[in-house]
Design an enzyme around this catalytic site. Sequence first.
Site, mmCIF file in Angstrom:
data_model
loop_
_atom_site.group_PDB
_atom_site.id
_atom_site.type_symbol
_atom_site.label_atom_id
_atom_site.label_comp_id
_atom_site.label_asym_id
_atom_site.label_seq_id
_atom_site.Cartn_x
_atom_site.Cartn_y
_atom_site.Cartn_z
ATOM 1 N N ALA A 71 0.866 -1.169 0.000
ATOM 2 C CA ALA A 71 0.000 0.000 0.000
ATOM 3 C C ALA A 71 0.905 1.222 0.000
ATOM 4 O O ALA A 71 2.093 1.117 0.291
ATOM 5 C CB ALA A 71 -0.867 -0.011 1.254
ATOM 6 N N GLY A 115 0.694 -5.105 0.962
ATOM 7 C CA GLY A 115 -0.493 -5.099 0.098
ATOM 8 C C GLY A 115 -0.204 -5.695 -1.262
ATOM 9 O O GLY A 115 -1.121 -6.157 -1.951
ATOM 10 N N GLU A 118 -0.669 -9.353 -0.690
ATOM 11 C CA GLU A 118 -2.102 -9.546 -0.466
ATOM 12 C C GLU A 118 -2.860 -9.500 -1.800
ATOM 13 O O GLU A 118 -3.770 -10.289 -2.039
ATOM 14 C CB GLU A 118 -2.616 -8.493 0.517
ATOM 15 C CG GLU A 118 -2.095 -8.693 1.934
ATOM 16 C CD GLU A 118 -2.434 -7.544 2.851
ATOM 17 O OE1 GLU A 118 -3.094 -7.798 3.884
ATOM 18 O OE2 GLU A 118 -2.067 -6.400 2.532
ATOM 19 N N GLU A 138 4.861 -5.502 7.129
ATOM 20 C CA GLU A 138 4.114 -4.435 7.807
ATOM 21 C C GLU A 138 4.577 -4.195 9.245
ATOM 22 O O GLU A 138 4.589 -3.062 9.716
ATOM 23 C CB GLU A 138 2.613 -4.759 7.802
ATOM 24 C CG GLU A 138 1.926 -4.589 6.452
ATOM 25 C CD GLU A 138 1.948 -5.852 5.607
ATOM 26 O OE1 GLU A 138 1.185 -5.915 4.623
ATOM 27 O OE2 GLU A 138 2.735 -6.763 5.901
HETATM 28 N N1 T1G Z 1 4.665 3.407 -0.138
HETATM 29 C C1 T1G Z 1 5.118 4.646 -0.447
HETATM 30 N N2 T1G Z 1 6.403 4.915 -0.823
HETATM 31 C C2 T1G Z 1 7.224 3.866 -0.910
HETATM 32 C C3 T1G Z 1 6.829 2.546 -0.583
HETATM 33 C C4 T1G Z 1 5.470 2.328 -0.200
HETATM 34 N N3 T1G Z 1 5.001 1.126 0.103
HETATM 35 N N4 T1G Z 1 7.892 1.742 -0.733
HETATM 36 C C5 T1G Z 1 8.918 2.515 -1.147
HETATM 37 N N5 T1G Z 1 8.525 3.790 -1.254
HETATM 38 C C6 T1G Z 1 9.335 4.918 -1.710
HETATM 39 C C7 T1G Z 1 10.485 5.297 -0.801
HETATM 40 O O1 T1G Z 1 10.068 6.176 0.193
HETATM 41 C C8 T1G Z 1 11.457 5.954 -1.767
HETATM 42 O O2 T1G Z 1 11.024 7.264 -2.000
HETATM 43 C C9 T1G Z 1 11.254 5.147 -3.047
HETATM 44 O O3 T1G Z 1 9.966 4.537 -2.923
HETATM 45 C C10 T1G Z 1 12.273 4.074 -3.256
HETATM 46 O O4 T1G Z 1 12.293 3.273 -2.096
HETATM 47 C C11 T1G Z 1 -2.475 -2.881 3.459
HETATM 48 C C12 T1G Z 1 -0.640 -2.054 5.429
HETATM 49 C C13 T1G Z 1 10.321 -2.019 -1.964
HETATM 50 C C14 T1G Z 1 12.263 -3.067 -0.879
HETATM 51 O O5 T1G Z 1 6.700 -2.058 3.819
HETATM 52 O O6 T1G Z 1 10.808 -2.013 1.685
HETATM 53 O O7 T1G Z 1 1.039 -2.700 2.387
HETATM 54 O O8 T1G Z 1 12.951 8.503 -1.086
HETATM 55 O O9 T1G Z 1 14.677 3.726 -1.500
HETATM 56 O O10 T1G Z 1 15.972 0.367 -1.757
HETATM 57 O O11 T1G Z 1 -1.490 -4.721 4.369
HETATM 58 O O12 T1G Z 1 11.200 0.468 -0.656
HETATM 59 O O13 T1G Z 1 12.800 8.073 -3.511
HETATM 60 O O14 T1G Z 1 11.183 9.663 -2.413
HETATM 61 O O15 T1G Z 1 13.377 1.933 -0.308
HETATM 62 O O16 T1G Z 1 14.917 -0.211 -3.990
HETATM 63 C C15 T1G Z 1 4.169 -2.631 3.044
HETATM 64 C C16 T1G Z 1 8.321 -0.769 1.825
HETATM 65 C C17 T1G Z 1 3.442 -1.337 3.106
HETATM 66 C C18 T1G Z 1 7.651 -2.085 1.647
HETATM 67 C C19 T1G Z 1 12.562 -1.122 -2.441
HETATM 68 N N6 T1G Z 1 5.310 -2.506 2.171
HETATM 69 N N7 T1G Z 1 9.334 -0.538 0.808
HETATM 70 O O17 T1G Z 1 13.757 -0.751 -1.833
HETATM 71 O O18 T1G Z 1 14.023 1.646 -2.719
HETATM 72 S S1 T1G Z 1 2.119 -1.424 4.274
HETATM 73 C C20 T1G Z 1 6.515 -2.227 2.643
HETATM 74 C C21 T1G Z 1 10.522 -1.186 0.859
HETATM 75 C C22 T1G Z 1 0.939 -2.387 3.505
HETATM 76 C C23 T1G Z 1 -1.210 -3.599 3.635
HETATM 77 C C24 T1G Z 1 -0.170 -2.873 4.368
HETATM 78 C C25 T1G Z 1 11.538 -0.793 -0.170
HETATM 79 C C26 T1G Z 1 11.619 -1.775 -1.361
HETATM 80 P P1 T1G Z 1 12.038 8.422 -2.259
HETATM 81 P P2 T1G Z 1 13.675 2.658 -1.549
HETATM 82 P P3 T1G Z 1 14.776 0.244 -2.629
#
Ligand code: T1G
Length: 719
Positions: A71, A115, A118, A138
């Site tokens: 998400a 998400g 999911e 998460e």
């Molecule tokens: N939402 C918004 N921005 C995100 C994002 C996300 N999920 N993931 C990454 N970004 C942005 C980040 O801030 C950065 O921005 C750019 O993308 C590159 O990220 C309903 C509740 C996927 C392994 O926890 O672990 O789903 O600084 O530098 O090293 O159940 O990003 O360039 O402006 O980290 O290549 C669950 C989070 C969400 C994964 C890639 N998902 N992301 O790593 O790039 S909660 C996560 C990561 C959810 C549901 C629930 C990593 C990555 P900027 P980066 P990277």
Amino acid sequence: MGPTSMQPTATLVDVTSRDGVGVITINNPPVNALSPGVPEGISAAVTRFQDDKSIQAVVLIGGGKTFIAGADIKEFEKITSGKKRDLGVMRGMLTVLENCPKPVIAAIHGTALGGGLETAMTCHYRVAAPSAQVGQPEVKLGLIPGAGGTQRLPRLAGVAKAAEMCAGGQPIGAAEALQFGIVDRVVDGDLLDSAVAFARELAARGGLPRRVRDLSDKLNDAAANAQAITAAREALSKRGNRLIAPLNAIEAVEAATKLPLDEGCRRERELFEECLFSDQSKALIHVFFSERAVSRIPGLPRDTPLIPIRRAAVVGAGTMGGGITMAYANAGIPVLLKEVSQDALDRGLATITKNYAASVKKGKLTQSQMDQRLSLIQPTLNYERFTEADIVVEAVFEGMDLKKKVFAELNGVTRDDAILASNTSTLDIDQIAAVTSRPQQVIGHHFFSPANVMRLLEIVRGKASSPAVIATSLTLARTLGKVGVLVGNCRAFVGNRMFGPYQREAQFLLEEGARVEQVDAALVEFGMAMGPLAVGDLAGLDVSWRIRKEYKHLTPPGMREALAADRLCEMGRWGQKTGAGWYRYSEGSRAPAPDPEVETIIADAARAAGIQRRKMTDQEIIERTIYALVNEGAKILEEGFALRASDIDIIYINGYGFPAYRGGPMWYADTVGLSNVLDRISQFEKEHGNWWSPAPLLRELAQRGKSFASWDQEKAGAP
Ligand code: T1G
């Protein structure tokens, strides 16, 4: 990243078809988060294909480097601040996907996280590229899966695996996902081709597609389910868990073993929202974005040319030099390691070898990985091959004269374009740079012990450090698996400068009546990895004693002295390295044992200082130590030695064991409320002395009803 306002779905979601298979491609770089417009686009595409007679099946795939990484985390703040209702649109998309009468296949490359997984689990089948990663991370954001992940994952992978993945948050690789039935195939070659072929195969089989919600074979053994849930809870308490989310994640997975899917999802949603509105989650989401903000440097364009780092060299094979050398070898970078004598070199190499062997023993490394890393380390007693180095890190004893001598030598034996970095933890980078003919190549790379483990790299810019050297240092930090934070060149930089007042208060609290174990226990209960006094013993009390003596002339008039600490050092109680400090340590053990003799020393020091000792509460211990951090942090911000309050938070979480679920010292102060913090600090100033004089920035923000976070936003020019 991601649309702030809803972009036309047409750009976010591409809809094409191939050989009777509808292809939905998500284009929301860089990580295809389910930002506003994406779920809508996917739902619309599935509905269209559902009604299109020429389409027999559907493939959902991510454009660019990854499938859906979850998400859009930025949207959560809108929910907790009441600007937006909840994840309704996303859940709606999941229902459309799952109920599509034609087979829907998720084609996964890069990551399918949160998400994203999911979403893939509401598709009827999943194919993955060999390098793909899937997971429910998460909990790292203080959340739990909120869109059915805790209900569908146990149906696919079983209760134990689902509990492990949802409570631990670690992603798994494609091969393991196949083994656990999370994906149906791991495909080499072109992912889309394979997914379309599989889709046509499934369509040819006919019949209604398999929905994960209808699977139950991995949920039928109630006794095994209960056992798996109990084991997951025990594993968590063994790890000394303090987070709400992992507990809620297990409870949600447990609900899957007891309730039909839709009721399970309702229970999951309750547990999810409990997490979402918690301070822990707000803090961890702050940490997520703050870690990514550290590399944004005002005035340093993102395309600043970088200096290629193919070879490195380290001067000094002591504790820090050895750890830094391992960090480079671990990143696959060949590294020269220089010492002044064979003995010292052998000792350094022996420690490195011992550390690698310990990792092999723990199964964290294979023997061949150890051998490969050791082969990258080239010991030397001279500078002959230093012209090969793109970067040299000096890690010799913390004395200005010696560091200047080494930099003067390096100036003559390295290439003009080589980066000359000092691992000094307190000394003036400009003074060190001044002995070279190219101060623009000089910068501070302050590693934290053990340097091959600790994630923080404090990057200290000198007044001449060039943009290329700074930009390269920030990128190199990521290459070394570190978080690089750029700071200014003030005494002891940011981390250690703040640590001084923190430890000072810990020592003053002892003289006022607190016990050594009480102070440390209060901070550990607060969430610190270790108490300030035990940290002192680990680092060596003589280090800060020498600094206190060296900078005595800078001590403000009327400033109280840490008498007990000085007394301990005069007695040779320097901590773990001498078997006694604030605690006593038995031979070969690092376990701190309370020592009544220290109580006597403290009481004598208090008497000598005329201090009336009194009962001390844990609350006061926390406020005195943590607010000392905050007040010094505020001074550092207003003096411009740190770019953001969030940078300070990242420094303390990754270098000083500050609990991430409290967001770092500056975020924590915001959570308490700056006017409350100011009130307490003003009180301490009255009770204890002018070293507690509130930082003007703290006073200003408190009076304006603002926070450090809002200060960061104002500085970044955000609305
Ligand atoms: N939402 C918004 N921005 C995100 C994002 C996300 N999920 N993931 C990454 N970004 C942005 C980040 O801030 C950065 O921005 C750019 O993308 C590159 O990220 C309903 C509740 C996927 C392994 O926890 O672990 O789903 O600084 O530098 O090293 O159940 O990003 O360039 O402006 O980290 O290549 C669950 C989070 C969400 C994964 C890639 N998902 N992301 O790593 O790039 S909660 C996560 C990561 C959810 C549901 C629930 C990593 C990555 P900027 P980066 P990277």
